[in-house]
Design a protein around this motif. Structure first.
Motif, PDB file in Angstrom:
ATOM      1  N   ALA A 119      -2.330   5.257   7.259  1.00  0.00           N
ATOM      2  CA  ALA A 119      -1.809   6.632   7.169  1.00  0.00           C
ATOM      3  C   ALA A 119      -1.832   7.059   5.706  1.00  0.00           C
ATOM      4  CB  ALA A 119      -0.382   6.676   7.689  1.00  0.00           C
ATOM      5  N   PRO A 120      -1.920   8.360   5.452  1.00  0.00           N
ATOM      6  CA  PRO A 120      -1.861   8.808   4.059  1.00  0.00           C
ATOM      7  C   PRO A 120      -0.455   8.585   3.508  1.00  0.00           C
ATOM      8  CG  PRO A 120      -2.137  10.674   5.583  1.00  0.00           C
ATOM      9  CD  PRO A 120      -2.085   9.442   6.408  1.00  0.00           C
ATOM     10  N   ALA A 121      -0.318   7.581   2.654  1.00  0.00           N
ATOM     11  CA  ALA A 121       0.987   7.274   2.051  1.00  0.00           C
ATOM     12  C   ALA A 121       0.847   7.531   0.557  1.00  0.00           C
ATOM     13  CB  ALA A 121       1.353   5.824   2.318  1.00  0.00           C
ATOM     14  N   PRO A 122       1.106   8.765   0.118  1.00  0.00           N
ATOM     15  CA  PRO A 122       0.806   9.138  -1.261  1.00  0.00           C
ATOM     16  C   PRO A 122       1.590   8.306  -2.275  1.00  0.00           C
ATOM     17  CG  PRO A 122       1.435  11.040   0.081  1.00  0.00           C
ATOM     18  CD  PRO A 122       1.742   9.830   0.882  1.00  0.00           C
ATOM     19  N   LEU A 123       0.925   7.943  -3.359  1.00  0.00           N
ATOM     20  CA  LEU A 123       1.614   7.300  -4.471  1.00  0.00           C
ATOM     21  C   LEU A 123       2.384   8.381  -5.206  1.00  0.00           C
ATOM     22  CD1 LEU A 123      -1.453   5.209  -5.638  1.00  0.00           C
ATOM     23  CD2 LEU A 123       0.604   4.359  -4.437  1.00  0.00           C
ATOM     24  N   PRO A 124       3.461   8.010  -5.923  1.00  0.00           N
ATOM     25  CA  PRO A 124       4.219   9.044  -6.630  1.00  0.00           C
ATOM     26  C   PRO A 124       3.293   9.868  -7.541  1.00  0.00           C
ATOM     27  CG  PRO A 124       5.357   6.937  -6.731  1.00  0.00           C
ATOM     28  CD  PRO A 124       4.023   6.676  -6.095  1.00  0.00           C
ATOM     29  N   GLY A 125       3.383  11.170  -7.412  1.00  0.00           N
ATOM     30  CA  GLY A 125       2.614  12.062  -8.281  1.00  0.00           C
ATOM     31  C   GLY A 125       1.165  12.260  -7.860  1.00  0.00           C
ATOM     32  N   GLN A 126       0.726  11.599  -6.806  1.00  0.00           N
ATOM     33  CA  GLN A 126      -0.680  11.711  -6.399  1.00  0.00           C
ATOM     34  C   GLN A 126      -0.964  13.117  -5.840  1.00  0.00           C
ATOM     35  OE1 GLN A 126      -1.876   9.034  -3.250  1.00  0.00           O
ATOM     36  NE2 GLN A 126      -3.831   8.597  -4.253  1.00  0.00           N
ATOM     37  N   SER A 127      -2.126  13.654  -6.148  1.00  0.00           N
ATOM     38  CA  SER A 127      -2.453  14.997  -5.665  1.00  0.00           C
ATOM     39  C   SER A 127      -2.865  14.932  -4.198  1.00  0.00           C
ATOM     40  CB  SER A 127      -3.606  15.584  -6.480  1.00  0.00           C
ATOM     41  OG  SER A 127      -4.803  14.890  -6.166  1.00  0.00           O
ATOM     42  N   ALA A 128      -2.794  16.107  -3.531  1.00  0.00           N
ATOM     43  CA  ALA A 128      -3.215  16.180  -2.127  1.00  0.00           C
ATOM     44  C   ALA A 128      -4.678  15.770  -2.009  1.00  0.00           C
ATOM     45  CB  ALA A 128      -3.006  17.594  -1.599  1.00  0.00           C
ATOM     46  N   GLU A 129      -5.496  16.171  -2.987  1.00  0.00           N
ATOM     47  CA  GLU A 129      -6.928  15.859  -2.935  1.00  0.00           C
ATOM     48  C   GLU A 129      -7.139  14.345  -2.998  1.00  0.00           C
ATOM     49  OE1 GLU A 129      -5.634  18.320  -4.786  1.00  0.00           O
ATOM     50  OE2 GLU A 129      -6.453  19.880  -3.453  1.00  0.00           O
ATOM     51  N   SER A 137       5.692   7.728  13.124  1.00  0.00           N
ATOM     52  CA  SER A 137       5.805   6.283  13.363  1.00  0.00           C
ATOM     53  C   SER A 137       5.347   5.479  12.157  1.00  0.00           C
ATOM     54  CB  SER A 137       4.949   5.870  14.561  1.00  0.00           C
ATOM     55  OG  SER A 137       5.348   6.571  15.686  1.00  0.00           O
ATOM     56  N   ASP A 138       4.423   6.050  11.393  1.00  0.00           N
ATOM     57  CA  ASP A 138       3.910   5.325  10.219  1.00  0.00           C
ATOM     58  C   ASP A 138       4.918   5.293   9.069  1.00  0.00           C
ATOM     59  OD1 ASP A 138       0.933   4.540  10.609  1.00  0.00           O
ATOM     60  OD2 ASP A 138       1.047   6.560  11.432  1.00  0.00           O
ATOM     61  N   GLY A 139       5.952   6.139   9.124  1.00  0.00           N
ATOM     62  CA  GLY A 139       6.955   6.120   8.056  1.00  0.00           C
ATOM     63  C   GLY A 139       7.294   7.500   7.507  1.00  0.00           C
ATOM     64  N   ILE A 140       6.769   8.569   8.102  1.00  0.00           N
ATOM     65  CA  ILE A 140       7.021   9.973   7.725  1.00  0.00           C
ATOM     66  C   ILE A 140       6.366  10.312   6.368  1.00  0.00           C
ATOM     67  CG2 ILE A 140       8.742  11.824   7.417  1.00  0.00           C
ATOM     68  CD1 ILE A 140      10.654  10.156   9.164  1.00  0.00           C
ATOM     69  N   PHE A 141       5.197  10.919   6.455  1.00  0.00           N
ATOM     70  CA  PHE A 141       4.472  11.339   5.249  1.00  0.00           C
ATOM     71  C   PHE A 141       4.096  12.800   5.401  1.00  0.00           C
ATOM     72  CE2 PHE A 141       3.670   6.762   5.758  1.00  0.00           C
ATOM     73  CZ  PHE A 141       4.282   6.321   4.589  1.00  0.00           C
ATOM     74  N   THR A 142       4.662  13.634   4.543  1.00  0.00           N
ATOM     75  CA  THR A 142       4.470  15.084   4.682  1.00  0.00           C
ATOM     76  C   THR A 142       3.926  15.742   3.418  1.00  0.00           C
ATOM     77  OG1 THR A 142       6.765  15.352   4.019  1.00  0.00           O
ATOM     78  CG2 THR A 142       6.314  15.377   6.395  1.00  0.00           C
ATOM     79  N   GLU A 143       4.102  15.098   2.296  1.00  0.00           N
ATOM     80  CA  GLU A 143       3.699  15.696   1.017  1.00  0.00           C
ATOM     81  C   GLU A 143       2.699  14.784   0.314  1.00  0.00           C
ATOM     82  OE1 GLU A 143       4.605  18.586  -0.092  1.00  0.00           O
ATOM     83  OE2 GLU A 143       6.220  19.028   1.320  1.00  0.00           O
ATOM     84  N   PRO A 144       1.842  15.312  -0.525  1.00  0.00           N
ATOM     85  CA  PRO A 144       1.622  16.724  -0.795  1.00  0.00           C
ATOM     86  C   PRO A 144       0.824  17.397   0.327  1.00  0.00           C
ATOM     87  CG  PRO A 144       0.160  15.381  -2.152  1.00  0.00           C
ATOM     88  CD  PRO A 144       1.013  14.435  -1.364  1.00  0.00           C
ATOM     89  N   ALA A 145       1.304  18.568   0.752  1.00  0.00           N
ATOM     90  CA  ALA A 145       0.632  19.288   1.832  1.00  0.00           C
ATOM     91  C   ALA A 145      -0.818  19.533   1.443  1.00  0.00           C
ATOM     92  CB  ALA A 145       1.348  20.605   2.088  1.00  0.00           C
ATOM     93  N   GLY A 146      -1.706  19.365   2.406  1.00  0.00           N
ATOM     94  CA  GLY A 146      -3.135  19.538   2.141  1.00  0.00           C
ATOM     95  C   GLY A 146      -3.907  18.241   2.284  1.00  0.00           C
ATOM     96  N   PHE A 147      -3.196  17.106   2.372  1.00  0.00           N
ATOM     97  CA  PHE A 147      -3.918  15.833   2.354  1.00  0.00           C
ATOM     98  C   PHE A 147      -4.691  15.544   3.657  1.00  0.00           C
ATOM     99  CE2 PHE A 147       0.482  13.869   3.248  1.00  0.00           C
ATOM    100  CZ  PHE A 147       0.237  13.650   4.591  1.00  0.00           C
ATOM    101  N   LEU A 148      -4.554  16.413   4.671  1.00  0.00           N
ATOM    102  CA  LEU A 148      -5.322  16.189   5.906  1.00  0.00           C
ATOM    103  C   LEU A 148      -6.708  16.823   5.883  1.00  0.00           C
ATOM    104  CD1 LEU A 148      -2.728  16.526   8.822  1.00  0.00           C
ATOM    105  CD2 LEU A 148      -4.070  14.527   8.179  1.00  0.00           C
ATOM    106  N   ARG A 149      -6.929  17.704   4.890  1.00  0.00           N
ATOM    107  CA  ARG A 149      -8.150  18.532   4.933  1.00  0.00           C
ATOM    108  C   ARG A 149      -9.435  17.714   4.982  1.00  0.00           C
ATOM    109  NH1 ARG A 149      -6.680  22.323   0.448  1.00  0.00           N
ATOM    110  NH2 ARG A 149      -4.844  23.118   1.485  1.00  0.00           N
ATOM    111  N   GLU A 150      -9.554  16.759   4.056  1.00  0.00           N
ATOM    112  CA  GLU A 150     -10.839  16.047   3.969  1.00  0.00           C
ATOM    113  C   GLU A 150     -11.097  15.180   5.206  1.00  0.00           C
ATOM    114  OE1 GLU A 150     -11.728  14.369   0.093  1.00  0.00           O
ATOM    115  OE2 GLU A 150     -13.304  13.124   0.992  1.00  0.00           O
ATOM    116  N   ALA A 151     -10.035  14.661   5.792  1.00  0.00           N
ATOM    117  CA  ALA A 151     -10.222  13.828   6.991  1.00  0.00           C
ATOM    118  C   ALA A 151     -10.749  14.668   8.153  1.00  0.00           C
ATOM    119  CB  ALA A 151      -8.900  13.173   7.376  1.00  0.00           C
TER     120      ALA A 151
END
Ligand code: PMP
Length: 427
Positions: free
Chosen positions: A166-176, A211-225
């Motif tokens: 799942a997309p689990a952003p690192l702190p400060g990581q951009s949506a891209e 279920s993966d742990g709740i990942f909502t930010e940064p918004a936009g991270f679904l676009r490329e997938a």
């Protein structure tokens, strides 16, 4: 210690329902009545329900109860007779979605909606491969259970199923950047399917990755997938069973925060405030092949009583501006939870959107070591202290906070103070 009457219920359950059912909590909870955000036990003691997203407009909401009773006492049939109810509701539902999604299909459960979405994806793409996230849950039919790794380590995933982190952003990581990592996982899964002679039909994700742990930010991270699955000739299915119907605050649907338009959207849980109604919205061009190959009939799906319940839920969400409430109270509640980090070393990241919130508990903030055992203690401690919630993620260390949308700032204050108290008294 459980009261003797609940002990007797436990024994009856085991005898009558068999071994596959599971209860929440070390000390099982036995509510007898619900109202608004509260559940009551037989002695009349209230529990704050911070977990039940099904009753989105509140337990025993009178408008929904009345709509069900009115329609049930007039007519209940099915979708093989003409009836305005299913059309009126389809119109209102589709109006909440992007215009590309032009057809609605109704089921009784989210599982059936996802199962149907897969059949539609296969008919449209000619492929069978399904890509889901590593700890996803999408439902109980055999095809969908085989694509629900969070059912446990003994679940055997389908030969056509691949999982991606799942997309689990690192702190400060951009949506891209976060989105690129996720999309690379999708591309690798497509390639692996291909290497096994399987064409990808769909990428299916819960758009808050509950279920993966709740990942909502940064918004936009679904676009490329979404682009990646389209490049492979597959479709994108947004499973909105958990995030849908205004919960995430900024938008009515979870996927909308990411600026994408899915090929199919599945929904359920809050749709009937507890009445079993669920469904799928789809682009007409994606539905066309399935419509040619097959007929669709679901005995109870889309019946007049279900549609009346669902319409009453929409009336309340829209009439009472519960989306705005989710946004405002959700932000207020997250801020309250963040403030607990000053006092309690266990508090890690607070994630979420609107009234879908994850409070990560960690034994080391730098290494983000999951505090799994502690999270279970907190969930049970809160249950003893009049608050209901649960934990999620593969290591079950993220408190999952998902109250009815009628939650107020006062309820948020109470929740934060009880979490504070339980963390302070246990650790
Ligand atoms: N998808 C998701 C994301 C869910 O959370 C659930 C239910 N927990 C389902 C699908 C299945 O819905 P149902 O239980 O109504 O079959």
């Amino acid at each position: 210690m459980l009261p003797p009457e609940d002990q007797a219920l436990l024994e009856r359950r085991a005898r009558l329902l068999g071994p596959a059912y599971r209860l929440f909590y070390e000390e099982p909870f036995h509510p007898v009545r619900g109202e608004g955000v509260w559940l009551y036990d037989a002695a009349g003691k209230p529990w704050l329900d911070a977990y039940n997203n099904v009753v989105c407009v509140g337990h025993a909401r009178p408008e929904v109860v009345e709509a069900i009773a009115r329609q049930a006492s007039t007519l209940n049939t099915h979708t093989r007779y003409l009836h305005e109810g299913v059309l009126d509701y389809a119109e209102r539902l589709l109006a909440t979605l992007p215009p590309e999604l032009g057809h609605a299909t109704f089921t009784c459960t989210g599982s059936e909606a996802n199962d149907l979405a897969m059949r539609v994806a296969r008919a449209h793409t000619g492929g069978t491969g399904l890509i889901v996230t590593h700890w996803a849950y999408h439902g109980v039919t055999s095809a969908i259970a085989e694509a629900s790794p969070s059912l446990g380590q003994h679940i055997v995933l389908g030969a056509n199923v691949r999982t991606v982190p799942a997309p689990a952003p690192l702190p400060g990581q951009s949506a891209e950047d976060c989105g690129r990592v996720f999309a690379e996982g999708v591309r690798a899964a497509v390639a692996d399917l291909k290497a096994h002679g399987i064409k990808a039909a769909a990428l299916m994700v819960d758009t808050v990755f509950s279920s993966d742990g709740i990942f909502t930010e940064p918004a936009g991270f679904l676009r490329e997938a979404v682009e990646a699955i389209h490049e492979a000739g597959g479709v994108f299915i947004a499973d909105e069973v958990q995030p849908g119907f205004a919960r995430t605050g900024e938008c009515f649907w979870g996927f909308q925060r990411h600026g994408i338009v899915p090929d199919m959207v599945t929904m359920g849980k809050p749709m009937g405030n507890g009445h079993p109604v669920a469904g799928m919205a789809v682009r007409p061009e994606v539905m066309a092949a399935f419509g040619r190959q097959s007929r669709y009939f679901n005995t109870f799906g889309g019946n007049p009583v279900s549609m009346a319940a669902a319409a009453a839920v929409l009336d309340v969400i829209q009439g009472q501006e519960l989306q705005r409430n989710a946004l405002e109270v959700g932000a207020y509640l997250r801020a309250g939870l963040v403030s607990l980090a000053d006092k309690h070393a266990l508090v890690g990241e607070v994630r979420g959107a609107g009234l879908f919130i994850g409070l990560e508990l960690v034994t080391d903030r730098v290494l983000r070591t999951p505090a799994t055992a502690e999270a279970a203690q907190v969930v049970n401690g809160l249950r003893r202290n009049g608050v209901l919630l649960s934990a999620t993620g593969e290591t079950a260390h993220v408190l999952k906070i998902r109250p009815p949308l009628v939650f107020t700032r006062e309820h948020a204050d109470l929740l934060v103070s009880r979490v504070d108290f339980v963390l302070g008294s246990l650790f």
